[in-house]
Design a protein around this motif. Structure first.
Motif, PDB file in Angstrom:
ATOM      1  N   GLY A  30       0.783  -1.021   0.153  1.00 42.38           N
ATOM      2  CA  GLY A  30      -0.077  -0.125   0.104  1.00 42.38           C
ATOM      3  C   GLY A  30       1.111   1.182  -0.093  1.00 42.38           C
ATOM      4  O   GLY A  30       1.846   1.518   0.877  1.00 42.38           O
ATOM      5  N   ASP A 108      -1.985   4.597  -3.406  1.00 37.38           N
ATOM      6  CA  ASP A 108      -3.355   3.841  -3.253  1.00 37.38           C
ATOM      7  C   ASP A 108      -4.612   4.613  -2.369  1.00 37.38           C
ATOM      8  O   ASP A 108      -5.674   4.111  -2.763  1.00 37.38           O
ATOM      9  CB  ASP A 108      -3.142   2.520  -2.521  1.00 37.38           C
ATOM     10  N   PRO A 137      -7.381   6.394  -6.574  1.00 39.52           N
ATOM     11  CA  PRO A 137      -7.014   6.222  -5.336  1.00 39.52           C
ATOM     12  C   PRO A 137      -8.013   6.190  -4.406  1.00 39.52           C
ATOM     13  O   PRO A 137      -9.225   6.807  -4.785  1.00 39.52           O
ATOM     14  CB  PRO A 137      -5.792   7.218  -4.833  1.00 39.52           C
ATOM     15  N   SER A 246      -5.366   1.355   1.714  1.00 38.24           N
ATOM     16  CA  SER A 246      -4.174   1.336   0.748  1.00 38.24           C
ATOM     17  C   SER A 246      -3.818  -0.173   0.531  1.00 38.24           C
ATOM     18  O   SER A 246      -3.235  -0.490  -0.554  1.00 38.24           O
ATOM     19  CB  SER A 246      -2.915   2.030   1.125  1.00 38.24           C
ATOM     20  N   GLY A 248      -5.611  -2.496   0.489  1.00 41.42           N
ATOM     21  CA  GLY A 248      -6.553  -3.320  -0.165  1.00 41.42           C
ATOM     22  C   GLY A 248      -7.937  -3.630   0.472  1.00 41.42           C
ATOM     23  O   GLY A 248      -8.865  -4.240   0.040  1.00 41.42           O
TER      24      GLY A 248
END
Length: 296
Positions: A30, A108, A137, A246, A248
């Protein structure tokens, strides 16, 4: 509307964070960009960045007023720090929005707002970054970036499904143009109103915090203690949530984990140091162990 669901360790284990394996590089963990700070509040971006790394983000960038950049780089050697033009009041200049929008493509998540203290300039910068951001993002909007969001709804729609807002009661009142008494009387209802209007996951911070999805789903967290009501505490929460996005995690999952980690960190500090007097800078250091225990 249904009653909010309590945020518990059992709930979080049903919503696990992404599992990073040995051999992955830092980009896969991230990439976080923190945009924030001002002449009067230089440390807010530092607190958010520190919290992001402690919550597992792999790479950190900080964009702050130029007069702060060298100091932040020394204080946070793990970060890439960019100094930007600033206003006469010591805030980030709106003219830097295009540069920041381009920087978004390599990240991200963007944590925007900690420590930004020039309201007119911050509102312009926030709107332009949201309008012009490159890539896709996630965004965690905090503090100064929240004030004029009702005027940014068209820009916010570009980022639907990737937005988290983290207001306390005063920020919520200003954001929606409501009396503070109305927010205090019905924080959950007001949080639902904001989430629906802005298409974002909303954290209504307080002694009992509420997390609400744009669809009106709600969760509550009554962990934590009065010691968390301290300068810089909200900056660390924004950084934690940003890191988890970031890495996921979906915005709702990242926010539920972030609120719990922040509250549990406060409880551990209260037991070790005392219920009052621990510092926001001490919160991030508790996070890795809590995450490890919940994942075990």
């Amino acid at each position: 509307m249904s009653a909010p669901i309590p945020v518990t360790p059992e709930l979080l284990r049903e919503l696990p964070l992404p599992n990073h394996r040995e051999g992955e590089d830092k980009n896969s963990r991230g990439r976080v960009l923190v945009i924030g700070g001002s002449r009067e509040v230089p440390g807010a971006a530092l607190l958010a960045g520190m919290a992001a790394l402690r919550a597992g983000a792999g790479k950190l960038q900080i964009a702050a007023p130029a007069s702060l950049a060298a100091h932040l780089a020394i204080a946070m050697p793990e970060a890439r720090v960019t100094g930007l033009d600033e206003t006469a009041e010591g805030g980030l200049a709106p003219e830097e929005a295009a540069r920041l929008a381009g920087r978004c493509a390599g990240c991200d998540v963007v944590v925007l707002g900690p420590g930004m203290m020039d309201p007119p300039a911050t509102a312009q910068l926030t709107r332009r970054v949201l309008e012009e951001a490159e890539g896709s993002p996630g965004f965690v909007l905090d503090a100064g970036a929240l004030a004029e969001l009702m005027d940014c709804r068209a820009a916010l729609r570009r980022h639907a499904g990737r937005l988290v807002l983290t207001p306390h009661a005063g920020e919520m009142a200003r954001m929606l143009g409501l009396p503070a008494e109305q927010v205090a009387a019905d924080p959950l209802g007001v949080a639902r109103q904001a989430a629906a209007a802005l298409g974002a996951v909303v954290v209504m911070k307080g002694g009992r915090s509420f997390v609400v999805s744009p669809q009106g789903e709600a969760w509550s967290c009554d962990r934590g203690n009065i010691g968390l009501a301290t300068s810089g505490s909200g900056d660390t929460l924004a950084g934690i949530i940003g890191a988890l996005v970031s890495r996921g995690a979906p915005p709702v999952t990242a926010t539920l984990w972030g609120v719990f980690l922040h509250a549990e960190a406060g409880d551990r500090l209260a037991r070790r140091i005392g219920p009052l007097g621990y510092l926001a800078r001490e919160i991030p250091g508790e996070v890795p162990a809590i995450m490890g225990e919940l994942a075990g």
